[in-house]
Motif scaffolding. Structure first.
Motif, PDB file in Angstrom:
ATOM      1  N   LEU A 195      -3.521  -3.794  -0.739  1.00  0.00           N
ATOM      2  CA  LEU A 195      -4.487  -2.866  -1.342  1.00  0.00           C
ATOM      3  C   LEU A 195      -4.125  -2.616  -2.805  1.00  0.00           C
ATOM      4  O   LEU A 195      -2.951  -2.415  -3.142  1.00  0.00           O
ATOM      5  CB  LEU A 195      -4.493  -1.520  -0.607  1.00  0.00           C
ATOM      6  N   ALA A 208      -7.179   1.772  -4.583  1.00  0.00           N
ATOM      7  CA  ALA A 208      -7.994   1.780  -3.359  1.00  0.00           C
ATOM      8  C   ALA A 208      -7.571   2.949  -2.486  1.00  0.00           C
ATOM      9  O   ALA A 208      -6.415   3.374  -2.499  1.00  0.00           O
ATOM     10  CB  ALA A 208      -7.813   0.467  -2.602  1.00  0.00           C
ATOM     11  N   TYR A 234       0.856  -1.188   0.000  1.00  0.00           N
ATOM     12  CA  TYR A 234       0.000   0.000   0.000  1.00  0.00           C
ATOM     13  C   TYR A 234       0.888   1.233   0.000  1.00  0.00           C
ATOM     14  O   TYR A 234       1.810   1.323   0.805  1.00  0.00           O
ATOM     15  CB  TYR A 234      -0.886  -0.005   1.251  1.00  0.00           C
ATOM     16  N   LEU A 253      -8.031  -5.347  -0.368  1.00  0.00           N
ATOM     17  CA  LEU A 253      -8.949  -4.365  -0.967  1.00  0.00           C
ATOM     18  C   LEU A 253      -8.716  -4.303  -2.472  1.00  0.00           C
ATOM     19  O   LEU A 253      -7.571  -4.088  -2.915  1.00  0.00           O
ATOM     20  CB  LEU A 253      -8.748  -2.963  -0.358  1.00  0.00           C
TER      21      LEU A 253
END
Length: 571
Positions: free
Chosen positions: A386, A390, A369, A403
């Motif tokens: 992620l 996202a 992320y 995600l």
């Protein structure tokens, strides 16, 4: 002239030193005297014990803990709830049976981690001592942080036991000068506001021989007050003043020397089996110090369940410990943090600049992320993967989740253990958590959701009063109608004596984690948006209580392991 370093700077440096020292111990065989001889964790029951032991084995195999010492998980006996004081006595008995006379030479840390974390439900399935923290490589959980914060204690401690809880954290600067070598009890004490004092234990100190204030002071306690009113603090002389600022010294962790643990063991052999809750703070410490009186044994104002034997047991504890000294180590440059509720969890991980600086909290810890600049200071992502598109909004926490593309997480939300499909959006102030459960021998998935403000412990006296329960600001009746159900479709699990959100059967059972998340999210949006969603006919609904009773630990840990391997590969 050099300026004195600020309290925040002192704590930051001291905490960094402890973390570095603990990191050097992770994954290697420790030498005798270098670390605890025994690390003991209490559990509420045998299921919780099995869950804790499985996670500790995995941690050791991944070299996340010091090796070469014994880690014990001790479950409370079945039947009556015995409280953390009862767990302490029961654990002492188990250790005495296992180690015999050699226990007199051992330095033990006992971490109370029983209970089902109803105020922070993402810790319910796997335990609050295994709550993720946004720091460390590999990621720290509460267990590692507790051990890191006390990493200097064993080498400055005579044989005995240090007693602490799983959901609080103490940061302090005087690390290598804290010595536990006195008989009886020795408690750490932290300067706190009077309002904090009303929900903690408060020390009434004997007069100081030297009135100058230092970062660390050794004092003796005249009397210990458990959750006192402000009036009682004042009348007993607990309130201190510093430059017109009033404060009290509150409790956290304490040490008991070996000779005193043998007194407790003798007591336990006399009073077992326990049939009431005993508090390791209120019931042990209130009997100590020259100002202690037996009066507190009749005060049941802070007791959740008033068993008939409680007063008698308290009196026996009082007479057993009467005369034992209560030494206090004042940590004047220290902070006490509690992480036991969703509100505290969100505040400390996303909004509190103090803890962020002192602990070195990261916006993205052990995750795939890359947060935007605006997210770096105000969101928290842990052990998650992620998609680059996202986004996580201000004040939100994402842990152990995946995600997809274009997923958005609103403000002040908690997303835990979820697989969020592309394009989905989590509303503001939503707690949403996916769990694996075993039904009829097969693994199913259920996602639970509440507002971060909902009170899962609030109970009503009968099924007729369930509309006093609120979910996302709506009555239960309104929620049920939004989901295309009737009042008769909503059941409560358990023995029929309690009706609350914890045991209300609201959440649909699904075949996989991703569809489970989508199904529950649709129900949340229906309530939030005052719309209607139709659940498929014959959908089985479970309560959080039921899910936990049948949780599939290996599947939940397997999902985390898959994320772990993907994150390692990405790094």
């Amino acid at each position: 002239m050099n300026e004195e370093p600020s309290s925040n700077t002192l704590l930051q440096k001291a905490t960094k030193d402890k973390l570095e020292k603990f990191n050097r111990l992770r994954g290697r065989e420790v030498k005798p005297g270098e670390f605890w001889d025994l690390v003991v964790i209490t559990a509420a029951d045998e299921d919780q014990r099995a869950a804790y032991e499985l996670q500790i084995r995995e941690k050791c195999s991944r070299k996340e803990l010091p090796l070469g010492i014994s880690y014990h998980v001790i479950a409370d006996p079945p039947g009556y709830k015995i409280g953390n004081g009862g767990s302490t006595l029961h654990s002492l008995q188990i250790l005495s049976d296992a180690y015999g006379e050699s226990l007199s030479r051992l330095r033990v840390i006992l971490i109370h981690a029983g209970g089902f974390s109803q105020r922070l439900p993402n810790a319910s399935a796997l335990g609050k001592i295994f709550t993720a923290l946004p720091l460390g490589e590999p990621l720290y959980q509460m267990l590692e942080l507790k051990l890191a914060m006390y990493v200097d204690f064993p080498s400055h401690m005579k044989p005995g036991m240090l007693i602490t809880c799983a959901d609080d954290l103490e940061l302090y600067s005087a690390s290598d000068r804290i010595v536990f070598d006195k008989p009886g009890f020795t408690a750490l004490a932290h300067p706190s506001s009077l309002s904090i004092g009303t929900t903690h234990g408060v020390f009434v100190l004997e007069p100081a021989e030297d009135p100058s204030v230092r970062d660390l002071e050794y004092r003796t306690c005249f009397q210990f007050l458990h959750k006192p009113s402000v009036e009682r603090m004042r009348s007993r002389g607990a309130v201190c003043t510093n430059a017109d600022h009033e404060f009290v010294y509150t409790d956290s962790t304490y040490y008991v020397d070996h000779a005193t643990t043998t007194l407790l063991l003798d007591l336990f052999r006399d009073i077992r089996p326990l049939r009431c809750e005993v508090d390791a703070y209120g019931d042990f410490l209130q009997g100590l110090g020259p100002g202690a009186t037996v009066d507190y044994t009749n005060d049941t104002a802070n007791v959740t369940k008033k068993e008939s034997s409680l007063v008698e047991i308290r009196e026996k504890i009082f007479h057993c410990l009467r005369g034992a000294p209560l030494n206090v180590i004042l940590l004047n440059e220290s902070k006490f943090y509690h992480l036991g509720t969703t509100e505290e969890y969100l505040f400390h991980f996303t909004a509190d600049p103090c803890l962020r600086g002192e602990l070195g909290i990261l916006p993205a810890a052990f995750s795939v992320y890359e947060p935007e600049a605006s997210e770096k200071a105000a969101a928290c992502v842990m052990h998650s993967v992620l998609h680059p598109s996202a986004s996580v909004s201000v004040g939100s926490v994402v842990e152990y989740s995946r995600l997809g593309a274009e997923v958005t997480v609103g403000t002040r939300a908690i997303v835990s253990g979820c697989w969020v499909g592309a394009g989905l959006s989590v509303p503001d102030e939503t707690f949403i958590h996916s769990l694996s459960t075993s039904l009829d021998g097969r693994t199913c998935f259920v996602t639970v959701a509440f507002s971060v403000r909902d009170d899962l412990k609030k109970s009503v006296s009968s099924p007729a009063g369930v509309n006093e329960l609120e979910l996302f600001g709506a009555t239960l009746e309104e929620c049920v109608s939004r989901w295309g159900l009737c009042a008769g479709d909503v059941k409560f699990s358990g023995d029929g004596s309690v009706w609350n959100l914890w045991n209300c059967c609201l959440f649909p059972v699904c075949e996989d984690r991703k569809s489970s998340f989508a199904a529950t999210l649709g129900m949340v949006w229906a309530v939030r948006g005052k719309e209607t969603v139709a659940l498929p006919r014959n959908t089985k609904l479970l309560s959080l209580q039921e899910i936990l009773q049948n949780k599939d630990l290996e599947q939940m840990l397997g999902f985390r392991k898959g994320l772990y391997e993907e994150i390692l590969a990405a790094k």
